[in-house]
Design an enzyme around this catalytic site. Sequence first.
Site, PDB file in Angstrom:
ATOM      1  N   GLU A   9       0.798  -1.226   0.000  1.00 50.59           N
ATOM      2  CA  GLU A   9       0.000   0.000   0.000  1.00 50.59           C
ATOM      3  C   GLU A   9       0.827   1.270   0.000  1.00 50.59           C
ATOM      4  O   GLU A   9       0.291   2.366  -0.131  1.00 50.59           O
ATOM      5  CB  GLU A   9      -0.982   0.025   1.185  1.00 50.59           C
ATOM      6  CG  GLU A   9      -0.360   0.174   2.550  1.00 50.59           C
ATOM      7  CD  GLU A   9       0.081  -1.155   3.118  1.00 50.59           C
ATOM      8  OE1 GLU A   9      -0.531  -1.607   4.078  1.00 50.59           O
ATOM      9  OE2 GLU A   9       1.062  -1.738   2.612  1.00 50.59           O
ATOM     10  N   ASP A  78      -0.358  -4.264   4.831  1.00 53.14           N
ATOM     11  CA  ASP A  78      -0.087  -4.418   6.261  1.00 53.14           C
ATOM     12  C   ASP A  78      -0.933  -5.522   6.885  1.00 53.14           C
ATOM     13  O   ASP A  78      -2.017  -5.862   6.391  1.00 53.14           O
ATOM     14  CB  ASP A  78      -0.356  -3.101   7.001  1.00 53.14           C
ATOM     15  CG  ASP A  78       0.727  -2.068   6.723  1.00 53.14           C
ATOM     16  OD1 ASP A  78       1.785  -2.447   6.189  1.00 53.14           O
ATOM     17  OD2 ASP A  78       0.509  -0.884   7.032  1.00 53.14           O
ATOM     18  N   ASP A  80      -2.623  -5.600   9.698  1.00 52.60           N
ATOM     19  CA  ASP A  80      -3.761  -5.270  10.563  1.00 52.60           C
ATOM     20  C   ASP A  80      -5.054  -5.276   9.749  1.00 52.60           C
ATOM     21  O   ASP A  80      -5.076  -5.622   8.568  1.00 52.60           O
ATOM     22  CB  ASP A  80      -3.535  -3.921  11.258  1.00 52.60           C
ATOM     23  CG  ASP A  80      -3.344  -2.786  10.264  1.00 52.60           C
ATOM     24  OD1 ASP A  80      -3.528  -3.002   9.047  1.00 52.60           O
ATOM     25  OD2 ASP A  80      -3.003  -1.670  10.707  1.00 52.60           O
ATOM     26  N   GLU A  82      -6.937  -2.850   8.636  1.00 59.05           N
ATOM     27  CA  GLU A  82      -6.960  -1.895   7.531  1.00 59.05           C
ATOM     28  C   GLU A  82      -6.216  -2.469   6.330  1.00 59.05           C
ATOM     29  O   GLU A  82      -6.657  -2.340   5.191  1.00 59.05           O
ATOM     30  CB  GLU A  82      -6.326  -0.574   7.982  1.00 59.05           C
ATOM     31  CG  GLU A  82      -6.872   0.665   7.305  1.00 59.05           C
ATOM     32  CD  GLU A  82      -8.318   0.946   7.632  1.00 59.05           C
ATOM     33  OE1 GLU A  82      -9.025   1.459   6.739  1.00 59.05           O
ATOM     34  OE2 GLU A  82      -8.766   0.642   8.750  1.00 59.05           O
ATOM     35  N   TYR A 279       6.628  -3.899  12.738  1.00 64.05           N
ATOM     36  CA  TYR A 279       5.361  -3.207  12.484  1.00 64.05           C
ATOM     37  C   TYR A 279       4.954  -2.394  13.706  1.00 64.05           C
ATOM     38  O   TYR A 279       5.022  -2.858  14.845  1.00 64.05           O
ATOM     39  CB  TYR A 279       4.271  -4.227  12.129  1.00 64.05           C
ATOM     40  CG  TYR A 279       3.036  -3.579  11.563  1.00 64.05           C
ATOM     41  CD1 TYR A 279       3.130  -2.715  10.475  1.00 64.05           C
ATOM     42  CD2 TYR A 279       1.784  -3.811  12.115  1.00 64.05           C
ATOM     43  CE1 TYR A 279       2.001  -2.112   9.953  1.00 64.05           C
ATOM     44  CE2 TYR A 279       0.651  -3.217  11.596  1.00 64.05           C
ATOM     45  CZ  TYR A 279       0.766  -2.358  10.513  1.00 64.05           C
ATOM     46  OH  TYR A 279      -0.360  -1.756  10.002  1.00 64.05           O
ATOM     47  N   ARG A 281       2.004  -0.877  14.563  1.00 65.40           N
ATOM     48  CA  ARG A 281       0.646  -0.879  15.117  1.00 65.40           C
ATOM     49  C   ARG A 281       0.418  -2.239  15.769  1.00 65.40           C
ATOM     50  O   ARG A 281       0.089  -3.210  15.093  1.00 65.40           O
ATOM     51  CB  ARG A 281      -0.399  -0.608  14.032  1.00 65.40           C
ATOM     52  CG  ARG A 281      -0.282   0.782  13.430  1.00 65.40           C
ATOM     53  CD  ARG A 281      -1.430   1.100  12.491  1.00 65.40           C
ATOM     54  NE  ARG A 281      -1.294   2.436  11.932  1.00 65.40           N
ATOM     55  CZ  ARG A 281      -0.814   2.716  10.729  1.00 65.40           C
ATOM     56  NH1 ARG A 281      -0.417   1.718   9.947  1.00 65.40           N
ATOM     57  NH2 ARG A 281      -0.726   3.941  10.294  1.00 65.40           N
ATOM     58  N   HIS A 324       1.799  -9.551  15.945  1.00 62.62           N
ATOM     59  CA  HIS A 324       2.319 -10.697  16.685  1.00 62.62           C
ATOM     60  C   HIS A 324       3.564 -10.378  17.499  1.00 62.62           C
ATOM     61  O   HIS A 324       4.077 -11.231  18.191  1.00 62.62           O
ATOM     62  CB  HIS A 324       2.643 -11.830  15.709  1.00 62.62           C
ATOM     63  CG  HIS A 324       1.519 -12.121  14.765  1.00 62.62           C
ATOM     64  ND1 HIS A 324       0.327 -12.660  15.176  1.00 62.62           N
ATOM     65  CD2 HIS A 324       1.399 -11.908  13.426  1.00 62.62           C
ATOM     66  CE1 HIS A 324      -0.475 -12.792  14.122  1.00 62.62           C
ATOM     67  NE2 HIS A 324       0.141 -12.340  13.068  1.00 62.62           N
TER      68      HIS A 324
END
Length: 784
Positions: A9, A78, A80, A82, A279, A281, A324
Amino acid sequence: MAKNLVIVESPAKAKTIEKYLGSDFKVMSSVGHVRSDTKVDVHDNFAVTYEIDPGHKDIVRDLKKGVKDSETVWLATDEDREGEAISWHLLEVLKLPKATKRITFHEITEPALKEAIKSPRTVNMDIVSSQQARQTLDMLVGYDLSDVVRKKVPGAKSAGRVQSPALRLLVEREREIEKFDSKFSFKVSGKFNKSSQDFDANLEKVAPKSIEEAKKLLEELNGKKFIVSAIDKSEGTKANPVPFSTAALQIEANSRLGFSSRTTMNAAQALYQAGLITYHRTDSLNLSKQALGNIAGYIEKTFGKGYLHVRQFKTKDASAQEAHEAIRPTNIALETAGKNDYEKKLYNLIRTRTLATQMENAKVAKTNISITPEKTSYKFIAKGEIVIFDGFLKVYGNSKDVTLPDLKEGDEVAVNEISAKQTFMKPPARYTEGTLVKKLEELGIGRPSTYATIMSGIQIRGYAVKGESEGEEREVSLIKLVKGKISEEKVKEKYGSQKGKLVPTPVGELVADFLCDNFNQIVDYDFTAGVEEKLDLIAEAKLTRLKMLRDFYGPFSKLVGEGAMANRYNSSRELGSDPKTGKKIYAKIGRNGGFIQLGENEKESGEKPRFAPLPNRTTVKTVTLDQAIKQLSLPVLPRSLGNAKDGTELIAANGPFGPYLKAGQYNISLDKKDKEQDPYKISFETAEKLYQKKKDSIIADWGEIKIVIGPFGPYIKGPAIKPASGRGRARPNNAKIPSDLDPKKITLEQAKDLLENKPKATSRHPKHARAKAGKKTAKKTTKK
């Protein structure tokens, strides 16, 4: 032609990934979401209509060509919710099969990418449904609730599902501060000396309530011998910290670096996309076995085996689902990283914190010495602390040694001074962005990906501002006993600092009150946390999106109907009457905040009332009649200051976007923080300088098109672009000047050409056109 097409993205992420994959892989970016939700039909099972964003049409065209030229497509957005939703939108828009390979990775490194490619999966529709449920919920609440709030609350712009409870927290804290009764007492302390070493001690369990009591106590201590009555020595530890989750990173970056949540997340995203950290978030505190091994090896090699203590941390929150692993560097040996100061400072914070989690606790030696004035029961306590093993403090945190002289019981110590200082109780502290994130996390409101949006949302809407005041000064009493003499003096201290704290605005308080009175469910902390739990259940396939939305929307739509019938909110406060005219004076809240009004509304009295701004550091609730009368004596705006040398009249005025100076065709903004630029007090000389500076900043002027010097250099300013709908604010229309062109030699035709052919801006995030349910939308739509 590449055999494999990987779609991510972010262009920055694509660039990093491309370094690690071979020539068989081509990496392209969707530049965020490719489609926006434009309508929710509540009568058709909450079906959502999606449209491709205008700015993404060229991107989608290029992606379709990339798909056509490849044998295998890999969706690598990603990990998550989103990111999962973006992958699903790509499946739909690019007409990819449902079996298209979906890969996720917690860090952008070669081993992580190769491991992900070994074990692909397909798009997880349960996670997508959870994201769609949240998006639909926010869209319904945002549109329906905002419509009511705008009509009923002066100055209100909108209301959100998660921002509203956050605003309520700020307002409730402000009310606690307003109601707080700041009582005072006297803190008694002593400065002592032994063996030429000075040290301090505080009187325990005794706090005089008045000046008389404090003086009486010091008189009682005058002439006494001070004897060491007890010595208590012990060893203690300072525990090392846990790894960073998203919330903890925002809290610590705010506390240590002064970063806002948005600044922290932007810097973290850049570091992640560059492959420098994992990551960003995440709710998890877990560190992978491989990471632990690398960290342990680095600590042992750099600091020695005595500093190493390998630990594995477990996440307490059962709903931790965003990732994770905790946030950590991908290469612990890399000491500095990042393109700018923000990224470098944040990287250093993440790296040192990660190291600290796997290091030994610090060990400290503590000493408490009790000093008793002879023939009394009073006890002064001197506290000393020395770090005997720094452990994790070697890389993270700091500790200052407090040393005491070598004393034994029965020793007499010399008294340099005994003082009693008037000390006021402190009210509850206002929230900073960091402490508000912490509170939201404790309440279960929001998720790692939403905290920064919540913080910026309440400020962008004008419901809260970051305080700038360093506080106010007050005099406090200080009574001293020095060499047998008691003296009293007044000393000044600052209190009530708002700097960096989130302070609700008058409009923000009105919105919170209106929501509490009419939409209590929306601002209820347990309800909002419950919604987050239900979204987790949808992601786990334990609840359907449809049931969750039906259960919510029925009661909510009823509340919206009732709220529409509520009276218009206005916290108008009558202050008294004007001694000259006899007219009533009010403090009110309008579209742009608080103001003073002299006289009744024009509709009621037939006469236009006079207005004045609230004095600095006052609110509608705190302003007094005397302050209001003084404000009403200020000059009436707009006011003419005189004519400049070229004959242009200079006029100080106040507009919907703040104070400004009108000078012919120019509207020059005035700095609210600069007292010399106060529209009521600005001098002709100051105004003329601002006008001349404005003229000097314009290289060429062709009416609607100009070449001006901005903060980042010269640029072309064109006529503002009005929205196609005819409603809303016009957008700026500016163009950069190529480095090979001299701004002073550009012609009008060249300027027009640069404006017409400037690069199109693209957005990483979808623009939510919050349309009413059932309202017709443009063609080329997709329902889900």
